[in-house]
Design a protein around this motif. Structure first.
Motif, PDB file in Angstrom:
ATOM      1  N   VAL A  63      32.501  32.507  50.330  1.00 23.52           N
ATOM      2  CA  VAL A  63      32.372  33.770  49.607  1.00 23.52           C
ATOM      3  C   VAL A  63      31.806  34.850  50.531  1.00 23.52           C
ATOM      4  N   ALA A  64      30.788  34.499  51.302  1.00 23.46           N
ATOM      5  CA  ALA A  64      30.207  35.464  52.245  1.00 23.46           C
ATOM      6  C   ALA A  64      31.243  35.905  53.279  1.00 23.46           C
ATOM      7  N   GLU A  65      32.050  34.956  53.725  1.00 19.24           N
ATOM      8  CA  GLU A  65      33.096  35.298  54.704  1.00 19.24           C
ATOM      9  C   GLU A  65      34.160  36.191  54.068  1.00 19.24           C
ATOM     10  N   ALA A  66      34.512  35.909  52.811  1.00 18.11           N
ATOM     11  CA  ALA A  66      35.495  36.739  52.112  1.00 18.11           C
ATOM     12  C   ALA A  66      34.962  38.153  51.922  1.00 18.11           C
ATOM     13  N   ARG A  67      33.702  38.270  51.561  1.00 15.81           N
ATOM     14  CA  ARG A  67      33.097  39.591  51.381  1.00 15.81           C
ATOM     15  C   ARG A  67      33.151  40.392  52.689  1.00 15.81           C
ATOM     16  N   ALA A  68      32.801  39.728  53.788  1.00 16.18           N
ATOM     17  CA  ALA A  68      32.831  40.405  55.090  1.00 16.18           C
ATOM     18  C   ALA A  68      34.252  40.825  55.454  1.00 16.18           C
ATOM     19  N   ALA A  69      35.224  39.957  55.161  1.00 19.42           N
ATOM     20  CA  ALA A  69      36.621  40.279  55.485  1.00 19.42           C
ATOM     21  C   ALA A  69      37.096  41.473  54.680  1.00 19.42           C
ATOM     22  N   LEU A  70      36.754  41.530  53.398  1.00 22.83           N
ATOM     23  CA  LEU A  70      37.163  42.641  52.546  1.00 22.83           C
ATOM     24  C   LEU A  70      36.523  43.952  53.004  1.00 22.83           C
ATOM     25  N   ILE A  71      35.265  43.883  53.360  1.00 28.62           N
ATOM     26  CA  ILE A  71      34.581  45.081  53.856  1.00 28.62           C
ATOM     27  C   ILE A  71      35.233  45.574  55.137  1.00 28.62           C
ATOM     28  N   SER A  72      35.636  44.625  55.997  1.00 26.77           N
ATOM     29  CA  SER A  72      36.297  45.016  57.254  1.00 26.77           C
ATOM     30  C   SER A  72      37.639  45.690  57.000  1.00 26.77           C
ATOM     31  N   MET A  73      38.245  45.414  55.840  1.00 28.22           N
ATOM     32  CA  MET A  73      39.499  46.079  55.453  1.00 28.22           C
ATOM     33  C   MET A  73      39.244  47.468  54.873  1.00 28.22           C
ATOM     34  N   GLY A  74      37.985  47.809  54.713  1.00 33.21           N
ATOM     35  CA  GLY A  74      37.643  49.097  54.134  1.00 33.21           C
ATOM     36  C   GLY A  74      37.512  49.084  52.628  1.00 33.21           C
ATOM     37  N   LYS A 126      43.845  56.167  45.250  1.00 35.95           N
ATOM     38  CA  LYS A 126      42.809  55.461  44.499  1.00 35.95           C
ATOM     39  C   LYS A 126      41.896  54.678  45.440  1.00 35.95           C
ATOM     40  N   VAL A 127      40.622  54.578  45.054  1.00 32.92           N
ATOM     41  CA  VAL A 127      39.657  53.762  45.788  1.00 32.92           C
ATOM     42  C   VAL A 127      39.449  52.487  44.973  1.00 32.92           C
ATOM     43  N   PRO A 128      40.059  51.375  45.373  1.00 28.06           N
ATOM     44  CA  PRO A 128      40.000  50.170  44.534  1.00 28.06           C
ATOM     45  C   PRO A 128      38.668  49.432  44.655  1.00 28.06           C
ATOM     46  N   LEU A 129      38.394  48.627  43.650  1.00 29.82           N
ATOM     47  CA  LEU A 129      37.246  47.729  43.675  1.00 29.82           C
ATOM     48  C   LEU A 129      37.764  46.312  43.828  1.00 29.82           C
ATOM     49  N   ALA A 130      37.462  45.676  44.946  1.00 33.64           N
ATOM     50  CA  ALA A 130      37.860  44.291  45.168  1.00 33.64           C
ATOM     51  C   ALA A 130      36.860  43.362  44.471  1.00 33.64           C
ATOM     52  N   VAL A 131      37.387  42.341  43.802  1.00 37.20           N
ATOM     53  CA  VAL A 131      36.537  41.384  43.088  1.00 37.20           C
ATOM     54  C   VAL A 131      36.867  39.984  43.591  1.00 37.20           C
ATOM     55  N   ILE A 132      35.866  39.286  44.085  1.00 32.97           N
ATOM     56  CA  ILE A 132      36.053  37.898  44.520  1.00 32.97           C
ATOM     57  C   ILE A 132      36.035  37.026  43.274  1.00 32.97           C
ATOM     58  N   ASN A 133      37.162  36.376  43.014  1.00 34.72           N
ATOM     59  CA  ASN A 133      37.390  35.652  41.762  1.00 34.72           C
ATOM     60  C   ASN A 133      37.738  34.197  42.074  1.00 34.72           C
ATOM     61  N   ALA A 152      45.508  55.147  36.533  1.00 38.35           N
ATOM     62  CA  ALA A 152      44.191  54.512  36.412  1.00 38.35           C
ATOM     63  C   ALA A 152      43.050  55.413  36.880  1.00 38.35           C
ATOM     64  N   ASP A 153      41.908  55.234  36.225  1.00 36.88           N
ATOM     65  CA  ASP A 153      40.657  55.798  36.722  1.00 36.88           C
ATOM     66  C   ASP A 153      40.025  54.859  37.743  1.00 36.88           C
ATOM     67  N   LEU A 154      40.278  53.571  37.572  1.00 36.01           N
ATOM     68  CA  LEU A 154      39.754  52.569  38.507  1.00 36.01           C
ATOM     69  C   LEU A 154      40.770  51.456  38.660  1.00 36.01           C
ATOM     70  N   VAL A 155      41.041  51.080  39.907  1.00 40.08           N
ATOM     71  CA  VAL A 155      41.917  49.948  40.213  1.00 40.08           C
ATOM     72  C   VAL A 155      41.041  48.776  40.625  1.00 40.08           C
ATOM     73  N   THR A 180      35.864  48.515  48.871  1.00 43.31           N
ATOM     74  CA  THR A 180      34.619  48.437  48.123  1.00 43.31           C
ATOM     75  C   THR A 180      34.635  47.099  47.395  1.00 43.31           C
ATOM     76  N   VAL A 181      33.584  46.310  47.564  1.00 36.77           N
ATOM     77  CA  VAL A 181      33.571  44.947  47.021  1.00 36.77           C
ATOM     78  C   VAL A 181      32.503  44.840  45.927  1.00 36.77           C
ATOM     79  N   ALA A 182      32.888  44.317  44.784  1.00 41.23           N
ATOM     80  CA  ALA A 182      31.928  44.122  43.696  1.00 41.23           C
ATOM     81  C   ALA A 182      30.833  43.154  44.127  1.00 41.23           C
ATOM     82  N   GLU A 183      29.613  43.467  43.731  1.00 44.96           N
ATOM     83  CA  GLU A 183      28.511  42.547  44.000  1.00 44.96           C
ATOM     84  C   GLU A 183      28.706  41.246  43.228  1.00 44.96           C
ATOM     85  N   THR A 184      29.214  41.355  42.019  1.00 47.42           N
ATOM     86  CA  THR A 184      29.416  40.176  41.175  1.00 47.42           C
ATOM     87  C   THR A 184      30.572  39.335  41.689  1.00 47.42           C
TER      88      THR A 184
END
Length: 217
Positions: A150-161, A129-136, A100-103, A163-167
């Protein structure tokens, strides 16, 4: 050629649904995207059989076949490939990540889903690979601010290191209706909120893929 692998060790987070939608948006006139269905459940293949449109193309595959399939697609001039993966087969997921070019790693915003994300992020890191996490499958936004979960999930994902999609892609009935007709929300209900979210996510993904550093495959 650009290759997107959609992966998550946990089932039920929307990998296949995103694969369907992104593959249609990734297709261009005269240049259909290629979907590679490596999940033994073959949900993508079922949806593809319902479609009236000619795009995207689809191949049911085993992860071990991916290097050869990717090489053949490149020779055929395929511009974009979307790979859907099974949830629990680590070797298959790793194989799909390697090409993959993007995961893209979708996750629901619930605590158990977030707890499972770490293992997928670790797999991506293992293959460089540097993955893109998407809150779905998130609760729809009802005001100007994101729902608290959603805000809490975004913060948790960022704390894991991660990259989180804005969408954020919300859990909307129109998604299910579209899939049952062999289409996507962008085809079934263009101009709707679900279509706007999916298109916004695709624009984010496309921007990442088009960065100069990502072109050197």
């Amino acid at each position: 050629m650009q290759i997107i692998t959609i992966a998550a060790r946990k089932g039920g987070v929307g990998k296949t649904t995103l694969s369907m939608h992104l593959s249609v948006l990734a297709s261009a006139p005269g240049a259909p995207a290629l979907l590679l269905d490596t999940d033994p459940q073959r949900s993508l293949a079922w949806w593809h059989r319902l479609r009236e449109a000619d795009v995207p193309n689809l191949i049911e595959a085993d992860a071990r076949e991916l290097p050869d399939l990717v090489a053949a697609a490149k020779r055929e001039g395929i511009k974009r490939i979307i790979i859907d993966t099974p949830p629990h087969a680590e070797d298959s997921i790793l194989g799909a990540m390697r090409v993959a070019d993007l995961v893209v790693v979708p996750t629901r915003p619930g605590p158990l889903d977030l707890a499972a994300v770490a293992t997928t992020l670790e797999l991506a890191e293992r293959v460089g690979k540097v993955p893109l996490a998407v809150i779905n499958h998130a609760p729809p936004r009802t005001g100007s601010a994101e729902p608290a979960i959603v805000a809490e999930a975004r913060a948790a994902l960022i704390s894991m290191g991660a990259t989180v999609a804005e969408t954020v892609v919300a859990n909307r009935v129109s998604m299910s209706h579209a899939i049952l007709t062999g289409s996507t929300v962008n085809e079934h209900e263009p101009g709707g909120k679900a279509a706007a979210e999916v298109e916004s996510l695709w624009n984010e993904i496309k921007a990442l893929l088009d960065r100069p550093a990502r072109k050197a495959r």
